[in-house]
Every structure is written in structure tokens, then in C-alpha cells.
Scaffold this motif. Structure first.
Motif, PDB file in Angstrom:
ATOM      1  N   SER A   1       0.848  -1.163   0.046  1.00 58.69           N
ATOM      2  CA  SER A   1       0.495   0.190  -0.323  1.00 58.69           C
ATOM      3  C   SER A   1       0.457   1.340  -0.119  1.00 58.69           C
ATOM      4  CB  SER A   1      -1.085  -0.026   1.021  1.00 58.69           C
ATOM      5  OG  SER A   1      -1.833   0.990   1.613  1.00 58.69           O
ATOM      6  N   GLU A   2       2.093   1.454   0.460  1.00 60.38           N
ATOM      7  CA  GLU A   2       3.388   2.452   0.197  1.00 60.38           C
ATOM      8  C   GLU A   2       3.810   2.881  -1.289  1.00 60.38           C
ATOM      9  OE1 GLU A   2       4.018   1.584   5.230  1.00 60.38           O
ATOM     10  OE2 GLU A   2       5.626   1.098   4.320  1.00 60.38           O
ATOM     11  N   PHE A   3       3.830   1.196  -1.246  1.00 66.88           N
ATOM     12  CA  PHE A   3       4.247   1.677  -2.194  1.00 66.88           C
ATOM     13  C   PHE A   3       3.934   2.415  -3.619  1.00 66.88           C
ATOM     14  CE2 PHE A   3       4.996  -0.190  -6.562  1.00 66.88           C
ATOM     15  CZ  PHE A   3       6.296  -0.056  -6.981  1.00 66.88           C
ATOM     16  N   VAL A   4       2.320   1.749  -3.494  1.00 66.07           N
ATOM     17  CA  VAL A   4       1.469   1.962  -4.611  1.00 66.07           C
ATOM     18  C   VAL A   4       0.802   3.384  -4.244  1.00 66.07           C
ATOM     19  CG1 VAL A   4      -1.413   1.945  -5.257  1.00 66.07           C
ATOM     20  CG2 VAL A   4      -0.156   0.010  -4.293  1.00 66.07           C
ATOM     21  N   SER A   5       1.465   3.910  -2.914  1.00 68.80           N
ATOM     22  CA  SER A   5       0.386   5.093  -2.738  1.00 68.80           C
ATOM     23  C   SER A   5       2.111   6.364  -2.797  1.00 68.80           C
ATOM     24  CB  SER A   5       0.587   5.921  -1.312  1.00 68.80           C
ATOM     25  OG  SER A   5       1.239   6.394  -0.847  1.00 68.80           O
ATOM     26  N   MET A   6       2.906   5.723  -2.516  1.00 70.69           N
ATOM     27  CA  MET A   6       4.211   6.822  -3.054  1.00 70.69           C
ATOM     28  C   MET A   6       4.407   6.829  -4.787  1.00 70.69           C
ATOM     29  SD  MET A   6       7.852   5.023  -1.612  1.00 70.69           S
ATOM     30  CE  MET A   6       8.276   4.822  -3.361  1.00 70.69           C
ATOM     31  N   ALA A   7       4.280   5.274  -5.704  1.00 72.20           N
ATOM     32  CA  ALA A   7       4.235   5.259  -7.247  1.00 72.20           C
ATOM     33  C   ALA A   7       2.700   6.306  -7.549  1.00 72.20           C
ATOM     34  CB  ALA A   7       3.952   4.503  -7.915  1.00 72.20           C
ATOM     35  N   SER A   8       2.074   6.102  -6.743  1.00 72.95           N
ATOM     36  CA  SER A   8       0.652   7.055  -7.736  1.00 72.95           C
ATOM     37  C   SER A   8       1.218   8.455  -7.114  1.00 72.95           C
ATOM     38  CB  SER A   8      -0.458   6.637  -6.969  1.00 72.95           C
ATOM     39  OG  SER A   8      -0.619   5.209  -6.999  1.00 72.95           O
ATOM     40  N   HIS A   9       1.819   8.989  -6.229  1.00 75.79           N
ATOM     41  CA  HIS A   9       2.078  10.866  -5.579  1.00 75.79           C
ATOM     42  C   HIS A   9       3.075  10.804  -7.162  1.00 75.79           C
ATOM     43  CE1 HIS A   9       0.518  12.490  -2.673  1.00 75.79           C
ATOM     44  NE2 HIS A   9       0.267  11.615  -1.909  1.00 75.79           N
ATOM     45  N   GLU A  10       4.152   9.884  -7.280  1.00 78.72           N
ATOM     46  CA  GLU A  10       5.202   9.917  -8.246  1.00 78.72           C
ATOM     47  C   GLU A  10       4.064  10.632  -9.548  1.00 78.72           C
ATOM     48  OE1 GLU A  10       8.148  10.695  -7.329  1.00 78.72           O
ATOM     49  OE2 GLU A  10       7.227  10.916  -5.312  1.00 78.72           O
ATOM     50  N   LEU A  11       3.976   9.528  -9.609  1.00 78.41           N
ATOM     51  CA  LEU A  11       2.981   9.369 -11.540  1.00 78.41           C
ATOM     52  C   LEU A  11       2.395  10.646 -11.550  1.00 78.41           C
ATOM     53  CD1 LEU A  11       2.039   5.593 -11.968  1.00 78.41           C
ATOM     54  CD2 LEU A  11       3.796   6.931 -13.573  1.00 78.41           C
ATOM     55  N   ARG A  12       1.295  11.355 -10.629  1.00 75.19           N
ATOM     56  CA  ARG A  12       0.355  12.451 -11.081  1.00 75.19           C
ATOM     57  C   ARG A  12       0.708  13.314 -11.372  1.00 75.19           C
ATOM     58  NH1 ARG A  12      -3.818  13.118  -6.278  1.00 75.19           N
ATOM     59  NH2 ARG A  12      -2.183  13.594  -4.552  1.00 75.19           N
ATOM     60  N   THR A  13       2.685  13.851 -10.598  1.00 76.43           N
ATOM     61  CA  THR A  13       2.553  14.992 -11.318  1.00 76.43           C
ATOM     62  C   THR A  13       3.058  14.731 -12.436  1.00 76.43           C
ATOM     63  OG1 THR A  13       4.141  15.464  -8.788  1.00 76.43           O
ATOM     64  CG2 THR A  13       4.347  16.873 -10.195  1.00 76.43           C
ATOM     65  N   PRO A  14       4.073  14.472 -13.349  1.00 73.15           N
ATOM     66  CA  PRO A  14       4.407  14.218 -14.536  1.00 73.15           C
ATOM     67  C   PRO A  14       2.609  13.912 -15.591  1.00 73.15           C
ATOM     68  CG  PRO A  14       5.512  12.518 -13.480  1.00 73.15           C
ATOM     69  CD  PRO A  14       4.678  12.570 -12.136  1.00 73.15           C
ATOM     70  N   LEU A  15       2.345  13.668 -14.575  1.00 69.88           N
ATOM     71  CA  LEU A  15       1.043  13.428 -15.545  1.00 69.88           C
ATOM     72  C   LEU A  15      -0.117  14.601 -15.542  1.00 69.88           C
ATOM     73  CD1 LEU A  15      -0.533   9.394 -14.599  1.00 69.88           C
ATOM     74  CD2 LEU A  15      -0.157  10.440 -16.636  1.00 69.88           C
ATOM     75  N   THR A  16      -0.128  15.378 -14.697  1.00 74.24           N
ATOM     76  CA  THR A  16      -0.780  16.419 -14.373  1.00 74.24           C
ATOM     77  C   THR A  16      -0.137  17.396 -15.526  1.00 74.24           C
ATOM     78  OG1 THR A  16      -1.153  15.978 -12.199  1.00 74.24           O
ATOM     79  CG2 THR A  16      -2.213  18.277 -13.214  1.00 74.24           C
ATOM     80  N   SER A  17       1.138  17.118 -15.586  1.00 75.76           N
ATOM     81  CA  SER A  17       1.530  18.464 -16.554  1.00 75.76           C
ATOM     82  C   SER A  17       1.673  17.645 -18.052  1.00 75.76           C
ATOM     83  CB  SER A  17       2.777  19.014 -16.128  1.00 75.76           C
ATOM     84  OG  SER A  17       3.832  18.121 -16.634  1.00 75.76           O
TER      85      SER A  17
END
Ligand code: ADP
Length: 478
Positions: A241-257
Motif C-alpha cells: 500500500s505504501e509503495f502504491v501510494s508513493m508510486a501514484s504520488h510520483e506519477l500524478r505530478t508528471p501526468l498532470t503536466s
């Protein structure tokens, strides 16, 4: 006791013959005959008394031996017929008692070997086991249980049950909820119950605690608890869960841009692009939007499951919740050609929970029902009171779901209907998020087939007498 009896026998044994012979001698008027008769009478009387006394002694000794469990004891026999009968009767008593004693010993041995077998079976179990009677007295426990709960076997079996629970409460991560949670196991005596016990001492452990009634022909006799150590699985789950949460956080920023850039490209000079390039950009934008939804859903699921999602708890009107959700789905329903009907029972109590999150569950069930229903069909949303609480259900006339898929349906990315997901743009996380939200509210969600076609998704929220511990906690966070 013996003396007067023997004295009476001697007196009786001597006096009776003497009296008879004296009477005879007197009747014959011959003193010598009377004297001889008297002597013979005394001798006969003494012999008779001795034989009677010996037989009586023998009978008393035999009876005493029988009374002390020496069932092989026998009288030595007597020439007098009545003593022979008594001897026979004592012999029969001895034989019958001997047989009963043998049967009792066999039954005791049998019970002891059954008990040994029972203990060897429960001690072979890798799960902890505790057996309580209906008065919550501890009947048995195995070594694994003592080990998991951090007690000695001696402690577990000999200590007062109340004392033991007190000691266990002090070892829990949330001692204040210990008794409420334990009481839930005994609340419905003929039903199983399951929860988790988080121990901080003697070492940190997560135990899955399952209890079921012990039932025989006379009804419920008690309750058996099994404790399974799930610390490793829980740790893996937490890491995942920590990994998914961290990976999702990391993905969200570039995806938003990327999403922003594509939007900009399509809205501004994008109008000048040739149709093929524009179509490519539009496909990229649609897929980026899907990725953003997926990443957001992943983040939400990991937050809800790990208890990090703040819930704002307040009374929620069932009618307003259901009607607002139905109204919000009207647009999608009319583009799909489906009709939504809404039925709310009179006088339903308010739910206690987070309105936005409950709305998300209802909206997800409704949007699935609309998405998977054929044009012209009806999607019905209902709210009603049941013995277990308020039930909100969504029924559709779509293709339905195979019953063997029901269990997997609420898992993230379960492959049920993967082909539809491509066309409906779903992330495959909607039902997993719905279940996590309902469970955090202390409720249950399920799916069942609908006749003749379609399915029925329903969730049930009880009105707890005690506030749901997880919700209480979230309220503090909020
Ligand atoms: P999705 O975002 O794909 O809709 P869900 O978790 O909400 O994800 O649903 C998982 C899968 O369950 C869907 O892909 C679909 O195949 C199936 N499903 C959900 N609701 C229905 C329904 N009302 N009728 C048929 N299938 C359904």
C-alpha cells in the motif's frame, strides 16, 4: 455390635436344646437321662452357635471387602442352607460390582484417551485455540494460543478468565475498544464472528480472531476462538500500500503536466493541426485523463484501506443521498437511453457517516448499472429498513455477472468484465473503493443475481449503539 449378637446366639443355641431335653427328661422321670440329655444339649448348642457365629463373621467380612472394592471376595461357605443362599447373594453382588467396575474403568480409560487425542489435535494446530462455555469460562486452550497471546499454559488454564482478559486488554494496541470488540463475538451466540487483534506486547502482532459456536444436539454449548498470526501478511499489505501510494504520488505530478500540455495544444494552435495529428493528440489526451483517474483512484484506495483517508462524520439523510445520486446520473442515463427509478421507504433513520464518500459509493453503483444496461431498460435504486440496518440497493436489467465471479468482483483490477472496461473507460477500482468505504463505516456490500437478468448491488449500514471505532478516529483527524 458383634458381642451382644453372638451372646444372644450362644444363649439361644444352648437354652433351646436344654429346655427341650429337660422337658423330655422330666417327662421320662429319670435323673441320669436328664443329666446326659443336658450335657448333649449344651454341646450341641455350643457347636451350633459357633457355626452360626463363624458364618455371620464370614458374611460380615465378605460384605466389608465388597464395600472396599475387593469384588473377588467370597464367603467360605456354610452347611446351613440359608447361609449358603446369603453367600450366593454376596457372590452375585461381588460379580456384578466387579463387572460394573471393569466397565467404569474401560469408560474412564476411553475418556482419558479421547481427552489425550483432543489435546494432541489442538496442540498440533498452527492456530491458537480457546474454548469457552456459555458462561464465558475458559474450558481449553492449546500451546500455540499461549504462545501467540504471550501467556504460559499454566496461566492460560488456571488464571481467572476475567483476570486473563484484563491482562490481554493491557497488551492491545487499542485497549479502550478491546471489551466492545470481544463482546461482539458473543453478541449473536449461534453465528460466527471475525475481527483482528492488534497486540503490542509481548511483541507486536496482528492476529486474525475468528469465533464460531460449539453446537451439539442440545444446542449451543459455548464458543471456540481461533487466532491466526497474520503479522507478515499485514506487513506485506502495508508495504504494498505504501509503495502504491508513493508510486501514484510520483506519477500524478508528471501526468498532470502532460494532461495540461495536451489540453493547451488542442485548445490553442491545435485548431491549425491537420486532422490526423489532432486525432492522435485527442487519443493521447483521453488516455492521459484515464491515467489520471486511475492514479487518483489508486491513491484513494490505499488511503481508505490504510485508514489515512479523513472522514467527516455527520448524520446523512438517506432520501437526500439517494435522490441526489439519481439526479446526478440522469445525464449519463439519458445518453444511454436508460431510465432511473428511485424508491425510498418512509421514516428511515439518518445514516451516520461521511456524506461525500457514501455519495461516491451510490454514484459508482448507479454509473455501473447505467453503463452495463441495454438502452430502454430500467435501473432501480431503493432504500429500505431491514432487521440489520438501512439497505441501499441498485438493480439493473443488464447482462448480469456470473455468480462464480461475485467474490473477485470487489478486488482491485479483478478481470471480471475486462472487455467492457475498455469501452466504458472504468478503472476497475470503483467497487474496491466502494467496499473499502462501506467497511470503514462498519457496513457490508454484496452483489446478487437478479431474475430474469441483471444484478443487484446492495450495501447495508447498521445504526451502531456504540460509535464505529474507525469512524470516531477519522472524525478526530478531520
Ligand atoms: P469499473 O471502473 O471497471 O466499472 P468497477 O470496480 O466499478 O470498475 O467494476 C468492476 C467490474 O465489475 C466492471 O468492469 C464490470 O465488468 C463489472 N460490473 C460492475 N457493475 C456491473 C453491473 N451492474 N453489471 C455488470 N457488470 C458489472
Amino acid at each position: 455390635m458383634r458381642r451382644p449378637a453372638s451372646l444372644r446366639l450362644v444363649v439361644l443355641g444352648v437354652l433351646v436344646p436344654v429346655a427341650i431335653l429337660a422337658a423330655l427328661g422330666g417327662w421320662m422321670h429319670h435323673p441320669a437321662v436328664v443329666a446326659a440329655g443336658l450335657c448333649v444339649a449344651v454341646l450341641v448348642g455350643l457347636a451350633l452357635s459357633k457355626s452360626l457365629l463363624d458364618a455371620l463373621d464370614d458374611a460380615v467380612r465378605t460384605a466389608r471387602q465388597l464395600a472396599t472394592g475387593q469384588f473377588e471376595a467370597r464367603m467360605h461357605g456354610s452347611r446351613v442352607a440359608e447361609w449358603g443362599l446369603l453367600s450366593g447373594a454376596l457372590h452375585d453382588i461381588g460379580a456384578a460390582s466387579d463387572q460394573r467396575d471393569a466397565q467404569l474403568n474401560a469408560a474412564l480409560e476411553d475418556a482419558a484417551s479421547q481427552r489425550d487425542l483432543f489435546y494432541s489435535i489442538i496442540n498440533a494446530s498452527n492456530d491458537g485455540l480457546l474454548l469457552y462455555d456459555n458462561d464465558r469460562r475458559l474450558l481449553a486452550a492449546n500451546r500455540r494460543c499461549a504462545d501467540l497471546l504471550g501467556f504460559s499454559m499454566q496461566d492460560l488454564l488456571n488464571r481467572d478468565t476475567h483476570d486473563l482478559m484484563q491482562a490481554l486488554e493491557e497488551r492491545c494496541v487499542e485497549p479502550e475498544t478491546y471489551h466492545v470488540r470481544l463482546a461482539s463475538h458473543f453478541a449473536v451466540p449461534d453465528q460466527p464472528h471475525e475481527d483482528h487483534l492488534l497486540l503490542r506486547a509481548p511483541r507486536r502482532r496482528v492476529l486474525r480472531r475468528h469465533s464460531s459456536p460449539i453446537v451439539n444436539g442440545r444446542g449451543v454449548q459455548g464458543r471456540v476462538f481461533t487466532y491466526t498470526d497474520v503479522t507478515a501478511e499485514t506487513d506485506v499489505d502495508r508495504l504494498k500500500s505504501e509503495f502504491v501510494s508513493m508510486a501514484s504520488h510520483e506519477l500524478r505530478t508528471p501526468l498532470t503536466s502532460v494532461h495540461g500540455a495536451l489540453q493547451l495544444a488542442l485548445s490553442g494552435s491545435g485548431r491549425l493541426l491537420d486532422p490526423e495529428d489532432r486525432e492522435l493528440l485527442e487519443i493521447s489526451q483521453a488516455n492521459t485523463e484515464r491515467l489520471v483517474r486511475l492514479v487518483n483512484d489508486l491513491l484513494d484506495l490505499s488511503k481508505i484501506e490504510s485508514g489515512r483517508m479523513p472522514f467527516v462524520v455527520a448524520p446523512v439523510s438517506v432520501a437526500a443521498l439517494v435522490e441526489d445520486a439519481a439526479r446526478g446520473m440522469q445525464g449519463l442515463a439519458s445518453t444511454r437511453g436508460t431510465r432511473i427509478t428511485c424508491t425510498v421507504a418512509e421514516g428511515l433513520p439518518d445514516l451516520v457517516g461521511d456524506r461525500d464518500h457514501l455519495m461516491r459509493v451510490v454514484a459508482n453503483l448507479l454509473s455501473n448499472a447505467v453503463k452495463y444496461s441495454p438502452p430502454g431498460s430500467v435501473v432501480a435504486i431503493t432504500a429500505a429498513m431491514t432487521p440489520e440496518g438501512v439497505e441501499i440497493a441498485v438493480e439493473d436489467e443488464g447482462p448480469g455477472i456470473a455468480p462464480d465471479q461475485f467474490d473477485r468482483l470487489f478486488l482491485p483490477f479483478s478481470r471480471v468484465g475486462a472487455h467492457e472496461r475498455q469501452t466504458t473507460g472504468g478503472t476497475g477500482l470503483g467497487l474496491a473503493i466502494s467496499r473499502a468505504i462501506i467497511e470503514q463505516h462498519g457496513g457490508r456490500i454484496r452483489v446478487e443475481p437478479r431474475d430474469p437478468t441483471g444484478c443487484r448491488f446492495a450495501f447495508l449500514l447498521a445504526q451502531p449503539d456504540e460509535p464505529t471505532p474507525s469512524l470516531e478516529f477519522r472524525e478526530d483527524v478531520a
